[in-house]
Design an enzyme around this catalytic site. Sequence first.
Site, PDB file in Angstrom:
ATOM      1  N   LYS A 124      59.753 -24.455  35.766  1.00 13.20           N
ATOM      2  CA  LYS A 124      60.998 -24.409  36.390  1.00 13.20           C
ATOM      3  C   LYS A 124      61.237 -23.822  37.698  1.00 13.20           C
ATOM      4  O   LYS A 124      62.202 -22.825  37.877  1.00 13.20           O
ATOM      5  CB  LYS A 124      61.448 -23.747  35.695  1.00 13.20           C
ATOM      6  CG  LYS A 124      63.240 -24.197  34.845  1.00 13.20           C
ATOM      7  CD  LYS A 124      63.074 -24.350  34.183  1.00 13.20           C
ATOM      8  CE  LYS A 124      65.086 -24.347  33.986  1.00 13.20           C
ATOM      9  NZ  LYS A 124      65.171 -25.701  33.853  1.00 13.20           N
TER      10      LYS A 124
HETATM   11  N1  PMP Z   1      62.774 -30.735  30.884  1.00 11.06           N
HETATM   12  C1  PMP Z   1      63.252 -30.502  32.544  1.00 11.06           C
HETATM   13  C2  PMP Z   1      62.646 -30.782  34.314  1.00 11.06           C
HETATM   14  C3  PMP Z   1      64.205 -29.250  32.334  1.00 11.06           C
HETATM   15  O1  PMP Z   1      64.661 -28.437  33.490  1.00 11.06           O
HETATM   16  C4  PMP Z   1      64.540 -28.920  31.372  1.00 11.06           C
HETATM   17  C5  PMP Z   1      66.238 -27.731  31.348  1.00 11.06           C
HETATM   18  N2  PMP Z   1      65.621 -27.068  31.326  1.00 11.06           N
HETATM   19  C6  PMP Z   1      64.358 -29.311  30.128  1.00 11.06           C
HETATM   20  C7  PMP Z   1      63.055 -30.137  30.218  1.00 11.06           C
HETATM   21  C8  PMP Z   1      64.561 -28.892  28.643  1.00 11.06           C
HETATM   22  O2  PMP Z   1      64.567 -27.808  28.399  1.00 11.06           O
HETATM   23  P1  PMP Z   1      64.775 -26.384  27.760  1.00 11.06           P
HETATM   24  O3  PMP Z   1      64.950 -26.870  26.180  1.00 11.06           O
HETATM   25  O4  PMP Z   1      64.251 -25.297  27.950  1.00 11.06           O
HETATM   26  O5  PMP Z   1      66.128 -26.000  27.927  1.00 11.06           O
END
Ligand code: PMP
Length: 324
Positions: free
Chosen positions: A155
Amino acid sequence: MARFAFFEGRIVPIEEARVSIRTHALNYGTGVFGGIRGYWNPEHEQLYVFRIEDHYRRFLNSCRMLFINLPYSLEELKQITLDLLRQEAYREDCYCRPLAYKAEEGIGVKLHGLRDAFALFAEPFGRYLQKEEGARVMISSWRRVDDNAIPARGKITGAYVNSALIKSEALLAGYDEAIVLTQDGHVSEGSAENLFMVRHGRLVTPPVTDNILEGITRRTVMELARQELGVPVEERTIDRSELYMADELFFCGTGVQIAAIIEVDGRPIGGGKMGPFVKQLRSLYFDVVRGNLPAYRERWCTPVYETAVGEEAVEHRERVVGSG
Ligand code: PMP
């Protein structure tokens, strides 16, 4: 819009939370971030933050990848977030954006030995994807960043150039979103959301080794499917053409929540409308995140306010109404 931010160690008016154009993270994309939703429950008069600890656990792991050392523990990050939300006094759904970044000013690309900083803001937030009940998507002509280039599980702010390329291509071509493939041509995820397929009565999702972000909503979906809906879940590599033959497809993520995909590359999925599994999952998911199911509320929903209605009143009403 947010009125406050946590910046340089304290809560300040949002206008004061500014960085110099010489900031390392602005020049080189050397930051990591999180995205955490707060859900307002009008009956409980409470704002619940969903899986805040899991989000900050991932956030701190992302920091490790970029040699970012924060002076805060997971518990302190959680406390800062709750303090900021109380200061904002939101009585509506909102989205919290923690950021850890290389705050050093000046020229020079590297990661270690630089000054780090933490900042946070939270703003009112509704839908991330307008077409949650039926998104039309394309397969992106871009490929997902590879673990050997910029790890997707990190991230990392700079990696979201990849997401932005994917999203803009899709929107400019008239689609709602895109699915992106790995370097070797397997299904990875959406531009900012994980992907699931329903096929032969099973739920299938790409493994964490296919360059996905290890989504917290993904984990939530897997648990709800197994525990509450009695549907087996498989993590395995998915081919592009399997998507065309899926019974149902959906995205999941903090922003997108649970969004049905009804078309891929012009091919309708499951008759071109939201399928029964996604419909059921969506309804369960919204009950869980809004704190309406006591067992999950205790585990995953952190209340922001002392009590407005009061814990006892909520529990009494649940006993009377028999919900959850
Ligand atoms: N993939 C990406 C590339 C993202 O940016 C996100 C959003 N955070 C997700 C998947 C989903 O992750 P989460 O369920 O932890 O928000």
